[in-house]
Design an enzyme around this catalytic site. Structure first.
Site, PDB file in Angstrom:
ATOM      1  CB  CYS A   2     -11.158   0.134   4.113  1.00  0.00           C
ATOM      2  SG  CYS A   2     -11.458   1.870   4.307  1.00  0.00           S
ATOM      3  NE  ARG A  27      -7.649  -4.443   5.367  1.00  0.00           N
ATOM      4  CZ  ARG A  27      -6.437  -4.557   4.863  1.00  0.00           C
ATOM      5  NH1 ARG A  27      -5.609  -5.449   5.348  1.00  0.00           N
ATOM      6  NH2 ARG A  27      -6.056  -3.792   3.867  1.00  0.00           N
ATOM      7  CD1 TRP A  75      -8.745   3.929  10.506  1.00  0.00           C
ATOM      8  CD2 TRP A  75      -8.094   5.092   8.711  1.00  0.00           C
ATOM      9  NE1 TRP A  75      -7.819   4.866  10.912  1.00  0.00           N
ATOM     10  CE2 TRP A  75      -7.397   5.591   9.830  1.00  0.00           C
ATOM     11  CE3 TRP A  75      -7.847   5.670   7.463  1.00  0.00           C
ATOM     12  CZ2 TRP A  75      -6.477   6.631   9.744  1.00  0.00           C
ATOM     13  CZ3 TRP A  75      -6.931   6.703   7.372  1.00  0.00           C
ATOM     14  CH2 TRP A  75      -6.253   7.177   8.512  1.00  0.00           C
ATOM     15  CG  ASN A 101      -8.460  -1.001   1.375  1.00  0.00           C
ATOM     16  OD1 ASN A 101      -8.168   0.017   1.997  1.00  0.00           O
ATOM     17  ND2 ASN A 101      -7.677  -2.057   1.339  1.00  0.00           N
ATOM     18  N   GLY A 102      -8.847   2.228  -0.163  1.00  0.00           N
ATOM     19  CA  GLY A 102      -7.839   3.017  -0.876  1.00  0.00           C
ATOM     20  C   GLY A 102      -8.301   4.453  -1.023  1.00  0.00           C
ATOM     21  CD  GLU A 488       7.162  -0.369  19.545  1.00  0.00           C
ATOM     22  OE1 GLU A 488       7.220   0.588  18.743  1.00  0.00           O
ATOM     23  OE2 GLU A 488       6.241  -1.201  19.518  1.00  0.00           O
ATOM     24  CE  LYS A 492       2.832  -0.832  20.425  1.00  0.00           C
ATOM     25  NZ  LYS A 492       3.610  -1.001  19.310  1.00  0.00           N
ATOM     26  CD  GLU A 495       0.524   2.038  18.469  1.00  0.00           C
ATOM     27  OE1 GLU A 495       0.516   1.919  17.251  1.00  0.00           O
ATOM     28  OE2 GLU A 495       1.022   1.165  19.217  1.00  0.00           O
ATOM     29  CG  HIS A 511      19.671  19.171  25.501  1.00  0.00           C
ATOM     30  ND1 HIS A 511      20.531  20.203  25.742  1.00  0.00           N
ATOM     31  CD2 HIS A 511      20.400  18.038  25.527  1.00  0.00           C
ATOM     32  CE1 HIS A 511      21.767  19.711  25.898  1.00  0.00           C
ATOM     33  NE2 HIS A 511      21.703  18.397  25.767  1.00  0.00           N
ATOM     34  CE  LYS A 610      -1.407  -5.687  13.277  1.00  0.00           C
ATOM     35  NZ  LYS A 610      -0.515  -5.098  14.268  1.00  0.00           N
TER      36      LYS A 610
END
Ligand code: G6P
Length: 615
Positions: A2, A27, A75, A101-102, A488, A492, A495, A511, A610
Site C-alpha cells: 500500500c 507498493r 495491496w 498501510n499495514g 533466483e 524472477k 514472478e 531425487h 515491492k
C-alpha cells in the site's frame, strides 16, 4: 505494501496526489482512491478497483478541487480488491476519511464492540474499523481529533501508517505510524506526506521520517507537531535533507523500470563498492560497521535473515562468508526465524538483508535477535528505512531506487556488499591466503565491466525467450554458487511471467524433478567454470538423455557444454565466488523478455508488491 500520499498547501491537491500514487504504485496496485476537501467544505471520495490510471481516468469528470487531500494505492490484506474495500474509508458521520498501510490485527474484536454501539460498516477492511473507532472515541469522550487518534491507536494491535482528513479541520492532516514507513515533506507553505520520498522530491528536499508510535499534526502555515503515542510528550522533529535525484525514479527512455534497472547494474555494483575497496593497496573497508570489527572477527556464528530475493542473496552470503572467513553461517527466512524460538547467543552476529528496509518478517526477526543479545547488522538499499534504523549498524547497498517489483540491481548490490563484508572479515581474521585475497579484490573491481559484457547478449537472450515463451514449466539447476542463482532465476521467471519455475541444486534433480523432464521442459543450467563444472556437465547429459531442452550459462569459450545444450549464453570468466554477480544477469534478461513477450506487466506483476509490510 500500500502506498499513501497526503497533501495540504496552496496547490490543487489532486495532481500532487495522483502523481504521487503513480510513483508509489510499486507498493500495491489492486485498487486506488482519493479524498479531497473542496472550498465549500465538501469531502469528495473517489475509489476504483484496478490501477492508479483507472482512478485517474474515473476522476476526470468529477469535482477534484481542493487544496487538501489524501490518496492510496492498495495491496489487499482484509477484503478482496474492489471499489468498496479501496481506501479512503469514511467514519460513520462521513466527516473523517482515512488511508492506511499495514494491518490492524485486533480489528474484529474492535469491530464487534463498535457494532454494539451502532456502527455500520460498508467494507470488509480493518481500516474502516479504525476510522470508526476514532470517531467513536472522539464523540464519546469529547476529545479533539488528535487526542482521539492517540486514544484509538493505543487500543490497536498491529502495524499502521495512516493519514486522516477531517471535514471540520479543513487545513489539517493527522498522521501516525508504527512499523510502516511515513515521510513528511516540508515545502513552502505546504506539506506532502508519503510512504516514501518519491512523491515528495519535486516539491521539497526537507523531510521528517516519522518515528514509530508517534502522531503528527500537519497544519498548513504552522510547524509540524509530533507527539509520542505512549507518554504523549511532544517530540522535536528532526529535519533531514533528501539526496534522491528525480532521474533516479524515472524510466529514462527504457520501456520498463525492470529493464532500466537490469542495465544499470554495471553502475549500481560500482556504486556499492565505491570508497570501500582498493585492490592496488589490498584493502577493503566498510565504514558503517567499523565499530563492530572486533565483534565480527570474534563471531562464533553468523545468521543471515531475509525474504524473497534478499534471502537468495543471503544464501550466496553464506557460501562467501564460510569460504572466506571459516565462520559458520546459517540463512533463514525472516518469517520462519521469528516464529520458531530460534537459538541465538550474544556472540552471534545477525545480518538482515532487505532492499526496502521495511519487510515486516525481517524486521520482526531483527527484534528477536536484539532481544536475545546478538549484534544485528543491516544490508539495506533504502536509506533511513525501518530496518536500517532498527539494526545496530550496517552497510547500505547504494543501488539507487529500485522500482520494478522484481528485484534485480538490488540483488547484485546486496551480493556485492556481502562479498565486501566477507572479504573485510577475512582481512581482519587473516583467514584467506594473501594471493587469493588480492586476486579477489582485482576480480571484484573488474565485475562492473564484465556485467557490461553480459548485457551485450540482450538481443540473443530475447531470441531464446521467443522460443520458450509458451513453456508451461521451467527448471533452473546449479551447484555451489550456481545453486542460489538457480533459485533466483526461477523466482524472477515465475514472478513476472507466471510460468511455473523451480530452482534446484543440480544433483538433487535425480531425487524428484528428473521425473518432470521431457521434450517440453526447458532446463536452465548454471554451467560456468568452477569446481563443480564436471558434475554439472553430467547433469546436463542426464537431462539431454531425457530430451529436455537445455539453456546453459557457460564461461566464454566453453567447448564441452555445447555438445549437449540447445542454447549457450556465454559470460566472462571470473573467480567462482564472484560468478553470481554476472551469471544472474542473463537469467534476469531471460525472465524479462519472456514476460514481455507473454504480454505481462513486468513492473507490476499480479498479486505482488515491492515492499511487504505485512507478515
Ligand atoms: C517482495 C518483493 C521482492 C523482495 C522481497 C523482500 O516480495 O517483491 O522483490 O525480494 O519482498 O523484500 P526486501 O525489501 O526485504 O528485500
Amino acid at each position: 505494501m500500500c502506498g499513501i500520499v497526503g497533501y495540504v498547501g496552496d496547490k490543487n491537491a489532486f495532481p500532487v496526489l495522483i502523481k504521487g500514487l503513480y510513483r508509489l504504485e510499486y507498493r500495491g496496485y489492486d485498487s486506488a482512491g482519493v479524498a479531497l476537501l473542496n472550498e465549500k467544505g465538501e469531502l469528495n471520495v473517489y475509489k476504483k478497483k484496478g490501477k492508479v490510471s483507472e482512478l485517474d481516468a474515473y476522476c476526470r469528470d468529477k469535482d477534484i478541487s481542493g487544496n487538501i487531500g489524501i490518496a492510496h494505492t492498495r495491496w489487499a490484506t482484509h477484503g478482496e480488491p474492489n471499489d468498496i474495500n479501496a481506501h479512503p474509508h469514511l467514519s460513520q458521520n462521513k466527516k473523517l476519511a482515512i488511508i492506511h498501510n499495514g494491518i490492524i490485527e485486533n480489528y474484529s474484536s474492535l469491530k464487534e464492540g463498535l457494532k454494539k454501539r451502532g456502527h455500520q460498516f460498508l467494507s470488509e477492511t480493518d481500516t474502516e474499523v479504525l476510522v470508526h473507532l476514532i470517531e467513536d472515541i472522539q464523540h464519546h469522550d469529547k476529545l479533539s481529533l488528535e487526542n482521539a487518534v492517540i486514544a484509538a491507536l493505543n487500543q490497536v494491535v498491529g502495524a499502521y501508517a495512516i493519514v486522516i482528513i477531517d471535514k471540520e479541520n479543513p487545513d489539517t492532516l493527522i498522521v501516525a505510524k508504527k512499523s510502516s514507513p511515513m515521510v513528511i515533506g516540508i515545502g513552502k507553505n505546504e506539506y506532502v506526506i508519503a510512504s516514501d520520498a518519491s512523491p515528495i522530491i519535486e516539491y521539497t528536499r526537507n523531510v521528517v521520517y516519522l518515528d514509530d508510535e508517534t502522531v503528527a499534526v500537519i497544519k498548513k502555515g504552522e510547524d509540524i507537531k509530533i507527539v509520542n503515542l505512549k507518554d504523549r510528550k511532544e517530540i522535536t522533529p528532526y529535519i533531514e535533507e533528501l539526496t534522491l535525484e528525480l532521474e533516479a525514479i524515472e524510466k529514462g527512455g527504457y520501456e520498463h523500470f525492470m529493464l532500466k534497472e537490469i542495465f544499470e547494474q554495471p553502475k549500481s555494483v560500482k556504486d556499492s563498492m565505491r570508497g570501500r575497496i582498493n585492490a592496488s593497496e589490498g584493502k577493503v573497508f566498510l565504514g558503517g560497521i567499523k565499530d563492530y570489527e572486533d565483534t565480527l572477527a570474534k563471531a562464533k556464528r553468523i545468521i543471515i535473515v531475509g525474504c524473497g530475493t534478499s534471502y537468495h542473496a543471503g544464501l550466496i552470503g553464506e557460501y562467501l562468508l564460510e569460504d572466506f572467513t571459516r565462520i559458520p553461517v546459517e540463512v533463514e527466512y525472516g518469517s520462519e526465524f521469528r516464529y520458531r524460538n530460534p537459538i541465538i547467543y550474544p556472540d552471534d552476529v545477525v545480518i538482515a538483508i532487505s532492499q526496502s528496509g521495511e519487510t515486516a518478517d525481517t524486521l520482526a526477526a531483527i527484534e528477536i535477535a536484539k532481544q536475545k543479545g546478538a549484534t544485528v547488522l543491516g544490508i539495506c538499499n533504502v536509506v533511513g528505512s525501518s530496518i536500517a534504523r532498527a539494526t545496530h549498524a550496517g552497510s547500505y547497498t547504494h543501488a539507487g531506487p529500485e522500482i520494478g517489483v522484481a528485484s534485480t540491481k538490488a540483488f547484485t548490490a546486496q551480493v556485492t556488499v556481502l562479498t565486501l563484508m566477507a572479504l573485510h572479515i577475512a582481512q581482519l581474521k587473516k583467514s584467506l591466503p594473501v594471493n587469493r585475497f588480492r586476486s579477489l579484490l582485482y576480480e571484484l573491481e573488474a565485475i562492473p565491466q564484465k556485467i557490461e559484457q553480459v548485457l551485450e547478449s540482450d538481443k540473443y537472450i530475447q531470441e531464446i525467450a521467443n522460443i520458450y515463451k509458451d513453456a508451461k514449466n521451467f527448471l533452473y539447476l546449479g551447484r555451489g554458487f550456481g545453486y542460489p542463482i538457480a533459485l533466483e532465476g526461477a523466482l524472477k521467471l515465475k514472478e513476472i511471467s507466471y510460468i511455473h519455475a523451480e530452482g534446484y541444486p543440480a544433483a538433487e534433480m535425480k531425487h524428484g524433478p528428473i521425473a518432470l523432464i521431457d521434450e517440453n521442459m526447458p532446463v536452465v543450467f548454471l554451467a560456468n567454470k568452477g569446481p563443480n563444472y564436471e558434475k554439472v556437465l553430467s547433469n546436463i547429459q542426464e537431462v539431454k538423455a531425457r530430451k529436455g531442452k537445455i539453456i546453459a550459462i557457460v564461461t566464454a569459450g566453453d567447448k564441452h557444454v555445447k555438445q549437449f545444450a540447445d542454447h549457450l549464453i556465454e559470460i566472462p570468466e571470473t573467480d567462482e565466488a564472484l560468478s553470481p554477480l554476472i551469471s544472474v544477469i542473463p537469467l534476469q534478461l531471460l525472465a524479462y523478455h519472456i514476460a514481455v513477450l507473454r504480454g505481462c506487466n513486468v513492473d507490476q506483476p499480479r498479486n505482488l508488491a515491492k515492499s511487504v509490510t505485512v507478515e
